[in-house]
Motif scaffolding. Structure first.
Motif, mmCIF file in Angstrom:
data_model
loop_
_atom_site.group_PDB
_atom_site.id
_atom_site.type_symbol
_atom_site.label_atom_id
_atom_site.label_comp_id
_atom_site.label_asym_id
_atom_site.label_seq_id
_atom_site.Cartn_x
_atom_site.Cartn_y
_atom_site.Cartn_z
ATOM 1 N N ARG A 67 26.292 49.883 36.982
ATOM 2 C CA ARG A 67 25.181 49.669 36.049
ATOM 3 C C ARG A 67 25.526 48.505 35.135
ATOM 4 N N VAL A 68 24.689 47.481 35.135
ATOM 5 C CA VAL A 68 24.921 46.307 34.287
ATOM 6 C C VAL A 68 24.629 46.668 32.839
ATOM 7 N N ILE A 69 25.522 46.258 31.956
ATOM 8 C CA ILE A 69 25.362 46.463 30.517
ATOM 9 C C ILE A 69 25.092 45.107 29.885
ATOM 10 N N GLY A 70 23.917 44.936 29.267
ATOM 11 C CA GLY A 70 23.583 43.657 28.655
ATOM 12 C C GLY A 70 23.080 42.659 29.677
ATOM 13 N N ALA A 71 23.515 41.421 29.525
ATOM 14 C CA ALA A 71 23.075 40.341 30.411
ATOM 15 C C ALA A 71 23.647 40.532 31.814
ATOM 16 N N GLY A 72 23.309 39.613 32.707
ATOM 17 C CA GLY A 72 23.737 39.729 34.094
ATOM 18 C C GLY A 72 25.241 39.644 34.277
ATOM 19 N N VAL A 73 25.682 40.019 35.474
ATOM 20 C CA VAL A 73 27.100 40.073 35.811
ATOM 21 C C VAL A 73 27.350 39.266 37.080
ATOM 22 N N ASP A 74 28.421 38.473 37.084
ATOM 23 C CA ASP A 74 28.877 37.769 38.280
ATOM 24 C C ASP A 74 30.178 38.415 38.743
ATOM 25 N N ILE A 75 30.240 38.765 40.026
ATOM 26 C CA ILE A 75 31.401 39.449 40.588
ATOM 27 C C ILE A 75 31.861 38.721 41.841
ATOM 28 N N LEU A 76 33.156 38.429 41.917
ATOM 29 C CA LEU A 76 33.750 37.879 43.129
ATOM 30 C C LEU A 76 34.310 39.032 43.942
ATOM 31 N N ASN A 77 33.791 39.227 45.154
ATOM 32 C CA ASN A 77 34.268 40.267 46.060
ATOM 33 C C ASN A 77 35.098 39.640 47.166
ATOM 34 N N ILE A 78 36.299 40.146 47.350
ATOM 35 C CA ILE A 78 37.214 39.628 48.355
ATOM 36 C C ILE A 78 37.495 40.734 49.357
ATOM 37 N N ALA A 79 37.001 40.589 50.577
ATOM 38 C CA ALA A 79 37.207 41.603 51.611
ATOM 39 C C ALA A 79 38.631 41.527 52.137
ATOM 40 N N LEU A 80 39.230 42.691 52.375
ATOM 41 C CA LEU A 80 40.601 42.784 52.872
ATOM 42 C C LEU A 80 40.601 43.352 54.284
ATOM 43 N N ASP A 81 41.626 43.033 55.060
ATOM 44 C CA ASP A 81 41.675 43.565 56.426
ATOM 45 C C ASP A 81 42.436 44.874 56.494
ATOM 46 N N ARG A 82 42.968 45.345 55.372
ATOM 47 C CA ARG A 82 43.646 46.641 55.321
ATOM 48 C C ARG A 82 43.784 47.062 53.867
ATOM 49 N N GLU A 83 43.958 48.355 53.648
ATOM 50 C CA GLU A 83 44.168 48.822 52.288
ATOM 51 C C GLU A 83 45.639 48.678 51.918
ATOM 52 N N GLY A 84 45.941 48.740 50.627
ATOM 53 C CA GLY A 84 47.312 48.639 50.158
ATOM 54 C C GLY A 84 47.780 47.225 49.916
ATOM 55 N N VAL A 85 46.908 46.235 50.111
ATOM 56 C CA VAL A 85 47.302 44.839 49.893
ATOM 57 C C VAL A 85 47.564 44.593 48.411
ATOM 58 N N LEU A 86 46.719 45.145 47.560
ATOM 59 C CA LEU A 86 46.916 45.097 46.114
ATOM 60 C C LEU A 86 46.930 46.527 45.596
ATOM 61 N N PRO A 87 47.638 46.796 44.494
ATOM 62 C CA PRO A 87 47.688 48.165 43.978
ATOM 63 C C PRO A 87 46.320 48.657 43.552
ATOM 64 N N ALA A 88 45.998 49.902 43.927
ATOM 65 C CA ALA A 88 44.693 50.479 43.612
ATOM 66 C C ALA A 88 44.711 51.028 42.189
ATOM 67 N N ARG A 89 44.622 50.142 41.231
ATOM 68 C CA ARG A 89 44.596 50.531 39.824
ATOM 69 C C ARG A 89 43.722 49.540 39.072
ATOM 70 N N ALA A 90 43.318 49.946 37.868
ATOM 71 C CA ALA A 90 42.519 49.053 37.035
ATOM 72 C C ALA A 90 43.435 47.972 36.464
ATOM 73 N N SER A 91 43.059 46.725 36.673
ATOM 74 C CA SER A 91 43.870 45.604 36.219
ATOM 75 C C SER A 91 42.983 44.564 35.557
ATOM 76 N N VAL A 92 43.627 43.598 34.927
ATOM 77 C CA VAL A 92 42.888 42.492 34.335
ATOM 78 C C VAL A 92 43.562 41.184 34.731
ATOM 79 N N LEU A 93 42.750 40.163 34.968
ATOM 80 C CA LEU A 93 43.218 38.824 35.294
ATOM 81 C C LEU A 93 42.671 37.885 34.229
ATOM 82 N N LYS A 94 43.544 37.339 33.417
ATOM 83 C CA LYS A 94 43.100 36.553 32.269
ATOM 84 C C LYS A 94 42.679 35.131 32.642
ATOM 85 N N ASP A 95 43.260 34.578 33.696
ATOM 86 C CA ASP A 95 42.987 33.185 34.057
ATOM 87 C C ASP A 95 41.833 33.119 35.055
ATOM 88 N N ILE A 96 40.627 33.338 34.594
ATOM 89 C CA ILE A 96 39.469 33.310 35.483
ATOM 90 C C ILE A 96 39.216 31.897 36.009
#
Length: 241
Positions: A67-96
């Motif tokens: 559910r979008v909160i406020g103005a619109g949202v842009d999301i980059l989705n990166i499909a993976l060929d298997r699970e476990g490539v990155l840790p399944a946890r909430a993270s933040v990336l500061k250098d957008i």
């Protein structure tokens, strides 16, 4: 770091102001990075408030809504060929800005670039419906009446409050996570189907087989003996549990 070169495709999605995506699941694992805007994601891992730089990893067939909160949202989705490539946890990336550059000029190595730059960023909403979701995720055979008695809440209050928070009834949520738990066990372990059904909280193997087929489109026999899940696309399918 070569094992992180697991990029199938990238898409930039824009969700306009007021947009809502009903509960759904993707067949392939993928990582979502919020580039702009804010949204609430409600899923099998609980409820999360996501903003610019938020990174969420979704496992195969993991269900959620947005559910979008406020103005619109842009999301980059990166499909993976298997699970476990990155840790399944909430993270933040500061250098957008850096992410946008690497996607544009060196997309094959975007995961190698992202991985060491992720920082832990708990963004969960923690109220009793979220605790119930966590308990059902870890115990897919959870007895809702016993949980209500333990917490001092009425069963009717739990059903109504959980649906208001998650958009699904507790039983629908439990059925969803139970089916995915069984599917993961079928794919990743050598236990018999009857043992997997029991450990996943199903009444019998036939019940589990129906749930796995509804979840994935294939019966357990299709997945048995597999050493992992691979698919080239993260196609979206509706949640029908």
């Amino acid at each position: 770091m070569n094992q992180l070169i697991s990029l199938a495709s990238q898409t930039l999605d824009h969700l306009p102001e007021g947009a809502r995506l009903a509960w759904h699941r993707h067949r392939a694992p993928y990582v979502a990075v919020v580039l702009r805007g804010n949204l609430e994601e409600v899923g099998e891992q609980g409820r999360r408030n996501l903003g610019p730089g938020s990174v969420i990893v979704h496992d195969p067939f993991e269900a959620h809504s947005d559910r979008v909160i406020g103005a619109g949202v842009d999301i980059l989705n990166i499909a993976l060929d298997r699970e476990g490539v990155l840790p399944a946890r909430a993270s933040v990336l500061k250098d957008i800005d850096g992410l946008v550059r690497i996607v544009e000029f060196d997309p094959k190595h975007v995961l190698e670039w992202i991985a060491p730059r992720l920082e832990n960023a708990p963004c969960e909403i923690l109220e009793w419906p979220d605790q119930l979701a966590r308990d059902m995720l870890h115990d897919t055979g959870l007895n809702l009446r016993q949980w209500a008695d333990h917490t001092g809440l009425r069963v009717e209050t739990i059903s109504r409050g959980f649906r208001n928070a998650f958009g699904l009834s507790p039983k629908q949520f439990r059925a969803s996570v139970r089916a995915r738990k069984a599917w993961k066990a079928i794919v990743n372990c050598e236990a018999s189907l009857s043992d997997i059904a029991y450990s996943s909280g199903f009444s019998d193997q036939a019940h589990m087989s129906r749930a796995v087929k509804q979840l994935t489109g294939y019966p357990p026999g299709h997945w048995g003996g597999s050493t992992g899940f691979k698919t080239p696309a993260a196609s979206r399918v509706s949640l029908t549990s």
